[in-house]
Design a protein around this motif. Structure first.
Motif, mmCIF file in Angstrom:
data_model
loop_
_atom_site.group_PDB
_atom_site.id
_atom_site.type_symbol
_atom_site.label_atom_id
_atom_site.label_comp_id
_atom_site.label_asym_id
_atom_site.label_seq_id
_atom_site.Cartn_x
_atom_site.Cartn_y
_atom_site.Cartn_z
ATOM 1 N N LEU A 1 -45.380 -0.863 86.420
ATOM 2 C CA LEU A 1 -45.975 -1.006 85.090
ATOM 3 C C LEU A 1 -44.910 -0.861 83.998
ATOM 4 N N ALA A 2 -43.962 0.049 84.212
ATOM 5 C CA ALA A 2 -42.879 0.211 83.229
ATOM 6 C C ALA A 2 -42.098 -1.088 83.082
ATOM 7 N N GLU A 3 -41.836 -1.751 84.189
ATOM 8 C CA GLU A 3 -41.100 -3.017 84.142
ATOM 9 C C GLU A 3 -41.940 -4.109 83.478
ATOM 10 N N LEU A 4 -43.236 -4.129 83.768
ATOM 11 C CA LEU A 4 -44.112 -5.122 83.140
ATOM 12 C C LEU A 4 -44.166 -4.927 81.615
ATOM 13 N N LEU A 5 -44.268 -3.698 81.182
ATOM 14 C CA LEU A 5 -44.322 -3.435 79.736
ATOM 15 C C LEU A 5 -43.016 -3.841 79.061
ATOM 16 N N LEU A 6 -41.901 -3.618 79.751
ATOM 17 C CA LEU A 6 -40.608 -4.024 79.190
ATOM 18 C C LEU A 6 -40.538 -5.538 79.036
ATOM 19 N N GLN A 7 -40.970 -6.259 80.073
ATOM 20 C CA GLN A 7 -40.921 -7.725 80.009
ATOM 21 C C GLN A 7 -41.932 -8.259 78.995
ATOM 22 N N LEU A 8 -43.082 -7.605 78.875
ATOM 23 C CA LEU A 8 -44.073 -8.039 77.881
ATOM 24 C C LEU A 8 -43.534 -7.832 76.468
ATOM 25 N N GLU A 9 -42.867 -6.720 76.247
ATOM 26 C CA GLU A 9 -42.285 -6.475 74.924
ATOM 27 C C GLU A 9 -41.212 -7.512 74.613
ATOM 28 N N ARG A 10 -40.402 -7.827 75.620
ATOM 29 C CA ARG A 10 -39.348 -8.832 75.425
ATOM 30 C C ARG A 10 -39.958 -10.203 75.155
ATOM 31 N N ARG A 11 -40.975 -10.582 75.938
ATOM 32 C CA ARG A 11 -41.624 -11.886 75.735
ATOM 33 C C ARG A 11 -42.346 -11.947 74.383
ATOM 34 N N ALA A 12 -42.926 -10.838 73.959
ATOM 35 C CA ALA A 12 -43.611 -10.803 72.656
ATOM 36 C C ALA A 12 -42.587 -10.971 71.525
ATOM 37 N N ASP A 13 -41.446 -10.299 71.655
ATOM 38 C CA ASP A 13 -40.378 -10.448 70.650
ATOM 39 C C ASP A 13 -39.938 -11.910 70.574
ATOM 40 N N GLU A 14 -39.736 -12.530 71.734
ATOM 41 C CA GLU A 14 -39.308 -13.940 71.782
ATOM 42 C C GLU A 14 -40.355 -14.848 71.132
ATOM 43 N N HIS A 15 -41.602 -14.576 71.428
ATOM 44 C CA HIS A 15 -42.691 -15.399 70.878
ATOM 45 C C HIS A 15 -42.689 -15.331 69.348
ATOM 46 N N LEU A 16 -42.495 -14.153 68.816
ATOM 47 C CA LEU A 16 -42.509 -14.004 67.361
ATOM 48 C C LEU A 16 -41.231 -14.564 66.739
ATOM 49 N N ARG A 17 -40.117 -14.460 67.435
ATOM 50 C CA ARG A 17 -38.825 -14.912 66.889
ATOM 51 C C ARG A 17 -38.632 -16.418 67.059
ATOM 52 N N LEU A 18 -39.009 -16.944 68.226
ATOM 53 C CA LEU A 18 -38.712 -18.351 68.544
ATOM 54 C C LEU A 18 -39.912 -19.267 68.392
ATOM 55 N N GLY A 19 -41.123 -18.695 68.328
ATOM 56 C CA GLY A 19 -42.302 -19.503 68.039
ATOM 57 C C GLY A 19 -43.079 -19.939 69.274
ATOM 58 N N ALA A 20 -44.238 -20.515 68.988
ATOM 59 C CA ALA A 20 -45.168 -20.901 70.053
ATOM 60 C C ALA A 20 -44.592 -21.996 70.948
ATOM 61 N N LEU A 21 -43.784 -22.891 70.387
ATOM 62 C CA LEU A 21 -43.255 -23.977 71.217
ATOM 63 C C LEU A 21 -42.310 -23.455 72.298
ATOM 64 N N HIS A 22 -41.636 -22.341 72.009
ATOM 65 C CA HIS A 22 -40.797 -21.712 73.032
ATOM 66 C C HIS A 22 -41.682 -21.171 74.160
#
Lengths: 258, 75
Positions: A176-197
């Motif tokens: 779960l710790a690893e999943l939360l880390l990857q979710l946080e990273r993916r959420a950051d990317e989504h907000l920074r790079l946008g929906a098309l990414h």
């Protein structure tokens, strides 16, 4: 178990506020309730055992000894109009963690279940996601995750044979710790790079593209060739008459031989 | 009926009706959840845009809806 999570946690926000239960009906229902009471971005509800786990459209999510059942509240960057995109962000994070553990056989079953695709062409689901949007008092997406860590759903429901499988058993807290880390990273990317990414990343991992699939919608079953996703994240399927259909909600599996 | 307004509440996404929370005749307050739609594994509520009484529920559970379809009427 909670101690193992907190020791392994490397996120900034996700999971830093954590409610752990030995037994709970549904982490998703409890997290949604906490969200309406104002729980913060990143707050986590985690249970060792769920007694009434929820799938889409009121279906039951089977879990048991070893299963990972957790729901996390996301608020940063969430608005009602584009909330559905978080369903794909979560799918990518889940796919990241599973791929890191088992290698390149994992694919995303639209919109966000994770499958293990076998050399025979079969595919079996090992993890699923259900998201819930809450609008009050402020928009929040609750990402509910179920992962079959050492738990074989087929042993409890034989009708799932050939459709579901377990992942290797391992410590749920560390997972779960690893999943939360990857979710946080993916959420950051989504907000920074946008929906098309997020869309491009999902397309690159999508199962059944080019294959004949059974697409079950509320209106009935469509059999056709999966073309991919359009820019609205909807599934495109070419039906048997050669017409391209756009699907917004469905359950997709490889078609049985006619 | 002078001063009465009729509010047609529409689906904001294309998806499937998962749950109907209010029925015809129910009184609702602004912000109450009327219907929950499901699309792309996301459950999304449709809230009452105003207070009033539900006069019509135009959908049923498990029914597919398109963005812009009227799902509930509030008087």
């Amino acid at each position: 178990m909670k101690a193992a999570l907190l020791q392994a946690l490397r996120t900034r926000h996700l999971g830093r506020e954590c409610w752990f239960f030995d037994t709970l009906e549904s982490t998703q229902t409890t997290a949604a309730d906490y969200a309406t009471k104002g729980a913060a971005h990143g707050a986590l509800v985690w249970a060792r055992v769920q007694t009434a786990g929820r799938g889409r459209m009121g279906r039951t999510w089977l879990s048991g000894d070893g299963s990972l059942c957790a729901s996390v509240i996301l608020r940063d960057g969430v608005d009602a109009g584009s909330a559905f995109q978080w369903s794909f962000v979560a799918g990518l994070a889940l796919h990241d963690v599973i791929t890191a553990r088992i290698g390149p056989g994992a694919k995303l079953k639209w919109p966000n279940d994770v499958l293990i695709v076998e050399a025979s062409g079969g595919a079996r689901k090992v993890a699923g996601i259900l998201c819930t949007l809450e609008l009050q008092p402020h928009p929040a997406v609750i990402v509910g995750v179920g992962v079959n860590l050492g738990f074989d759903p087929v042993a409890h429901d034989p009708t799932l044979a050939g459709r579901a499988a377990p992942l290797p058993r391992e410590d749920a807290g560390a997972w779960l710790a690893e999943l939360l880390l990857q979710l946080e990273r993916r959420a950051d990317e989504h907000l920074r790079l946008g929906a098309l990414h997020t869309l491009a990343e999902t397309r690159a991992r999508l199962a059944f593209v080019g294959e004949i699939a059974s697409v079950k919608t509320a209106a009935g079953e469509l059999r056709g060739r999966v073309l991919g996703l359009n820019d609205a994240f909807e599934l495109r399927v070419e039906d048997e008459a050669g017409r391209a259909q756009t699907i917004a909600a469905a359950d997709v599996w490889p078609a049985a031989a006619p | 009926m002078k001063g009465a307004t009729v509010e047609e509440v529409k689906a904001h996404i294309t998806g499937t009706v998962w749950k109907i929370e209010k029925k015809a005749g129910d009184s609702v307050s602004e912000g109450d959840v009327l219907v929950i739609l499901e699309s792309m594994k996301m459950e999304m509520p449709i809230e009452a845009p105003c207070s009033g009484k539900v006069t019509k529920v135009l959908v049923s559970e498990a029914q597919p809806v398109n963005e812009g379809d009227v799902v509930v009427v509030i008087d």
